[in-house]
Enzyme design. Structure first.
Site, PDB file in Angstrom:
ATOM      1  N   LEU A   1      30.170   7.263 -71.476  1.00 50.49           N
ATOM      2  CA  LEU A   1      30.539   6.130 -71.951  1.00 50.49           C
ATOM      3  C   LEU A   1      31.479   5.844 -73.152  1.00 50.49           C
ATOM      4  CD1 LEU A   1      26.738   4.898 -71.579  1.00 50.49           C
ATOM      5  CD2 LEU A   1      28.530   4.802 -69.875  1.00 50.49           C
TER       6      LEU A   1
ATOM      7  N   HIS B   1      26.975  26.367 -75.510  1.00 51.58           N
ATOM      8  CA  HIS B   1      27.382  24.981 -76.039  1.00 51.58           C
ATOM      9  C   HIS B   1      29.013  25.023 -76.518  1.00 51.58           C
ATOM     10  CE1 HIS B   1      25.243  21.464 -77.750  1.00 51.58           C
ATOM     11  NE2 HIS B   1      26.409  21.048 -77.559  1.00 51.58           N
TER      12      HIS B   1
ATOM     13  N   LYS C   1      17.860   1.852 -67.557  1.00 51.46           N
ATOM     14  CA  LYS C   1      18.111   1.537 -66.315  1.00 51.46           C
ATOM     15  C   LYS C   1      19.527   0.721 -65.772  1.00 51.46           C
ATOM     16  CE  LYS C   1      13.070   0.539 -66.453  1.00 51.46           C
ATOM     17  NZ  LYS C   1      12.205  -0.379 -66.639  1.00 51.46           N
ATOM     18  N   GLU C   2      20.106   0.124 -66.516  1.00 49.30           N
ATOM     19  CA  GLU C   2      21.420  -0.341 -66.259  1.00 49.30           C
ATOM     20  C   GLU C   2      22.421   0.702 -65.871  1.00 49.30           C
ATOM     21  OE1 GLU C   2      22.973  -2.916 -69.356  1.00 49.30           O
ATOM     22  OE2 GLU C   2      24.955  -1.896 -68.706  1.00 49.30           O
TER      23      GLU C   2
ATOM     24  N   SER D   1      30.154  25.211 -71.889  1.00 52.36           N
ATOM     25  CA  SER D   1      30.567  23.817 -72.372  1.00 52.36           C
ATOM     26  C   SER D   1      31.625  23.881 -73.200  1.00 52.36           C
ATOM     27  CB  SER D   1      29.273  23.157 -72.960  1.00 52.36           C
ATOM     28  OG  SER D   1      29.474  21.900 -73.320  1.00 52.36           O
TER      29      SER D   1
ATOM     30  N   TRP E   1      21.249  13.778 -76.555  1.00 48.81           N
ATOM     31  CA  TRP E   1      21.782  13.944 -77.935  1.00 48.81           C
ATOM     32  C   TRP E   1      21.290  12.474 -78.703  1.00 48.81           C
ATOM     33  CZ3 TRP E   1      27.284  13.019 -80.007  1.00 48.81           C
ATOM     34  CH2 TRP E   1      27.525  13.507 -81.147  1.00 48.81           C
TER      35      TRP E   1
ATOM     36  N   SER F   1      29.375  12.279 -72.885  1.00 44.22           N
ATOM     37  CA  SER F   1      29.965  11.192 -73.397  1.00 44.22           C
ATOM     38  C   SER F   1      30.760  10.281 -72.544  1.00 44.22           C
ATOM     39  CB  SER F   1      30.739  11.639 -74.627  1.00 44.22           C
ATOM     40  OG  SER F   1      30.412  12.224 -75.917  1.00 44.22           O
TER      41      SER F   1
ATOM     42  N   TYR G   1      20.102  19.863 -80.410  1.00 43.35           N
ATOM     43  CA  TYR G   1      19.695  18.457 -80.671  1.00 43.35           C
ATOM     44  C   TYR G   1      18.328  18.107 -81.236  1.00 43.35           C
ATOM     45  CZ  TYR G   1      23.239  17.652 -76.802  1.00 43.35           C
ATOM     46  OH  TYR G   1      24.544  17.714 -76.029  1.00 43.35           O
TER      47      TYR G   1
ATOM     48  N   LYS H   1      23.756   8.822 -72.151  1.00 41.65           N
ATOM     49  CA  LYS H   1      22.831   8.766 -72.948  1.00 41.65           C
ATOM     50  C   LYS H   1      22.347   7.096 -73.383  1.00 41.65           C
ATOM     51  CE  LYS H   1      21.033   8.350 -77.409  1.00 41.65           C
ATOM     52  NZ  LYS H   1      21.426   7.217 -78.622  1.00 41.65           N
TER      53      LYS H   1
HETATM   54  P1  NAP Z   1      27.526   8.084 -74.348  1.00 37.79           P
HETATM   55  O1  NAP Z   1      26.298   8.665 -73.475  1.00 37.79           O
HETATM   56  O2  NAP Z   1      28.863   8.293 -73.932  1.00 37.79           O
HETATM   57  O3  NAP Z   1      27.097   7.122 -74.904  1.00 37.79           O
HETATM   58  C1  NAP Z   1      25.864   6.662 -75.572  1.00 37.79           C
HETATM   59  C2  NAP Z   1      26.056   5.560 -76.578  1.00 37.79           C
HETATM   60  O4  NAP Z   1      26.157   4.680 -75.500  1.00 37.79           O
HETATM   61  C3  NAP Z   1      24.755   5.346 -77.300  1.00 37.79           C
HETATM   62  O5  NAP Z   1      25.259   4.637 -78.468  1.00 37.79           O
HETATM   63  C4  NAP Z   1      24.256   4.075 -76.206  1.00 37.79           C
HETATM   64  O6  NAP Z   1      23.445   3.100 -77.163  1.00 37.79           O
HETATM   65  C5  NAP Z   1      25.183   3.366 -75.845  1.00 37.79           C
HETATM   66  N1  NAP Z   1      24.907   2.842 -74.447  1.00 37.79           N
HETATM   67  C6  NAP Z   1      24.194   3.482 -73.460  1.00 37.79           C
HETATM   68  N2  NAP Z   1      24.074   2.637 -72.468  1.00 37.79           N
HETATM   69  C7  NAP Z   1      24.473   1.477 -72.933  1.00 37.79           C
HETATM   70  C8  NAP Z   1      24.463   0.425 -72.301  1.00 37.79           C
HETATM   71  N3  NAP Z   1      24.040  -0.037 -70.800  1.00 37.79           N
HETATM   72  N4  NAP Z   1      25.106  -0.802 -72.758  1.00 37.79           N
HETATM   73  C9  NAP Z   1      25.562  -0.645 -74.157  1.00 37.79           C
HETATM   74  N5  NAP Z   1      25.660   0.273 -74.700  1.00 37.79           N
HETATM   75  C10 NAP Z   1      24.839   1.372 -74.088  1.00 37.79           C
HETATM   76  O7  NAP Z   1      27.624   9.565 -75.502  1.00 37.79           O
HETATM   77  P2  NAP Z   1      26.799  10.888 -75.792  1.00 37.79           P
HETATM   78  O8  NAP Z   1      25.282  10.724 -76.363  1.00 37.79           O
HETATM   79  O9  NAP Z   1      27.896  11.565 -76.714  1.00 37.79           O
HETATM   80  O10 NAP Z   1      27.170  11.638 -74.333  1.00 37.79           O
HETATM   81  C11 NAP Z   1      25.863  11.780 -73.618  1.00 37.79           C
HETATM   82  C12 NAP Z   1      25.385  13.194 -73.469  1.00 37.79           C
HETATM   83  O11 NAP Z   1      26.178  14.250 -73.175  1.00 37.79           O
HETATM   84  C13 NAP Z   1      24.587  13.565 -74.789  1.00 37.79           C
HETATM   85  O12 NAP Z   1      23.517  12.629 -74.969  1.00 37.79           O
HETATM   86  C14 NAP Z   1      24.293  14.985 -74.480  1.00 37.79           C
HETATM   87  O13 NAP Z   1      23.242  14.993 -73.751  1.00 37.79           O
HETATM   88  C15 NAP Z   1      25.668  15.326 -73.864  1.00 37.79           C
HETATM   89  N6  NAP Z   1      26.666  16.079 -74.535  1.00 37.79           N
HETATM   90  C16 NAP Z   1      27.255  17.091 -74.974  1.00 37.79           C
HETATM   91  C17 NAP Z   1      28.046  17.731 -75.692  1.00 37.79           C
HETATM   92  C18 NAP Z   1      28.420  18.961 -75.496  1.00 37.79           C
HETATM   93  O14 NAP Z   1      29.231  19.578 -76.456  1.00 37.79           O
HETATM   94  N7  NAP Z   1      28.234  19.772 -74.464  1.00 37.79           N
HETATM   95  C19 NAP Z   1      28.686  16.777 -76.390  1.00 37.79           C
HETATM   96  C20 NAP Z   1      28.400  15.529 -76.497  1.00 37.79           C
HETATM   97  C21 NAP Z   1      27.263  14.880 -75.859  1.00 37.79           C
HETATM   98  P3  NAP Z   1      21.855   3.284 -77.175  1.00 37.79           P
HETATM   99  O15 NAP Z   1      21.293   4.517 -77.374  1.00 37.79           O
HETATM  100  O16 NAP Z   1      21.509   1.884 -78.221  1.00 37.79           O
HETATM  101  O17 NAP Z   1      21.186   2.834 -75.789  1.00 37.79           O
END
Ligand code: NAP
Length: 247
Positions: free
Chosen positions: A174, A94, A222-223, A123, A9, A172, A38, A214
């Site tokens: 993180l 979704h 990688k981290e 979802s 996302w 989400s 997305y 994400k």
């Molecule tokens: P997330 O994975 O909880 O957090 C992403 C955020 O954390 C980004 O701002 C990223 O920054 C940062 N981040 C990642 N690794 C990091 C690190 N090692 N150190 C510091 N900051 C770090 O949030 P999300 O994108 O909302 O959720 C993950 C995935 O779940 C989505 O991408 C999507 O595929 C899915 N999703 C699904 C739904 C649904 O309704 N089904 C809703 C939300 C999300 P950078 O990008 O700058 O690295």
């Protein structure tokens, strides 16, 4: 299904997004999570196809958005065309919006029967909605993808899914980066010589959830996957389980 996935996302539908997905695949992620909404399925497909991995080694998820509910099969065809793939591993509803969900599910079941989606799921479904679906479904939902972190930990829903053999994917995981400085997380990171994101992902893994972090940069990507070489002890897990009380 792989035990961890890569969330996409907000990754752009261009070479920057493609590079992030390629880095994820090269770093060991084997599940890529995208969605029609997305608007980046094309770059996900390009990264998958150019990865050098066999198609069967990569688990691709995409999702049907409520605005597509009137024509779910056309929406699926469009997703598959944008991805440039013959099938997806998982197709999710979704969000549970609107009234006609059972009819939509029947159509998605046809995709499984035709081998175009290896499995289907949901979802953002509550236990009640999932129960209603299970009552009429011929093909069971294999996944409920919901938001889960130590700060937002829907234990009852997770328990319900587990009892019905539905895997919970944690989106989400993180907390979108908002809790990385939280003192509970940081204390455990210091204890285990790990980073905050690795603690949050490890917590999710130890609960048998499938986290979908994400990240954009190579370093973050990688981290986040380096969370398989340590174990949070029972006290640490209990602290994290209760983190929502202090949030
Ligand atoms: P997330 O994975 O909880 O957090 C992403 C955020 O954390 C980004 O701002 C990223 O920054 C940062 N981040 C990642 N690794 C990091 C690190 N090692 N150190 C510091 N900051 C770090 O949030 P999300 O994108 O909302 O959720 C993950 C995935 O779940 C989505 O991408 C999507 O595929 C899915 N999703 C699904 C739904 C649904 O309704 N089904 C809703 C939300 C999300 P950078 O990008 O700058 O690295």
């Amino acid at each position: 299904m792989p035990v961890i996935g890569f969330g996409t996302w907000n990754l752009p539908n261009d070479e920057r997004g493609e590079r992030a997905v390629q880095t994820a695949l090269a770093s060991g992620y084997r599940l890529i999570d995208t969605a029609a909404i997305y608007r980046n399925e094309e770059m996900v497909g390009r990264a998958v196809r150019s990865s050098g991995l066999k198609r069967g080694e990569i688990f691709v998820t995409t999702k049907l958005f409520p605005s597509q509910f009137l024509a779910p099969l056309r929406a699926f065809d469009q997703s598959l065309a944008r991805l440039g793939l013959d099938y997806v591993d998982l197709y999710l509803i979704h969000w549970p919006v609107g009234a006609a969900r059972q009819g939509i599910w029947r159509k998605l079941e046809g995709l499984v029967e035709a081998g175009r989606a290896k499995s289907i799921g949901v979802s953002n479904y509550s236990a009640d909605l999932t129960r209603q679906l299970l009552e009429s479904a011929q093909v069971q939902p294999v996944v409920n993808q919901i938001g889960v972190t130590p700060f937002k930990y829907p234990r009852e829903l997770i328990k319900f899914c587990r009892e019905h053999k539905i895997i919970v994917q944690a989106y989400s995981p993180l907390a979108q980066g908002r809790e990385l400085g939280n003192s509970l997380i940081q204390k455990l990171a210091e204890k285990y010589h790990k980073t905050s994101t690795q603690i949050m992902i490890r917590w999710s893994l130890q609960h048998g959830l499938v986290p979908l972090p994400k990240a954009s940069s190579d370093a973050h990507i990688k981290e986040n996957i380096a969370a398989f070489d340590f174990e949070i002890d029972a006290d640490g897990m209990a602290v994290l389980d209760g983190a929502g009380q202090w949030a």
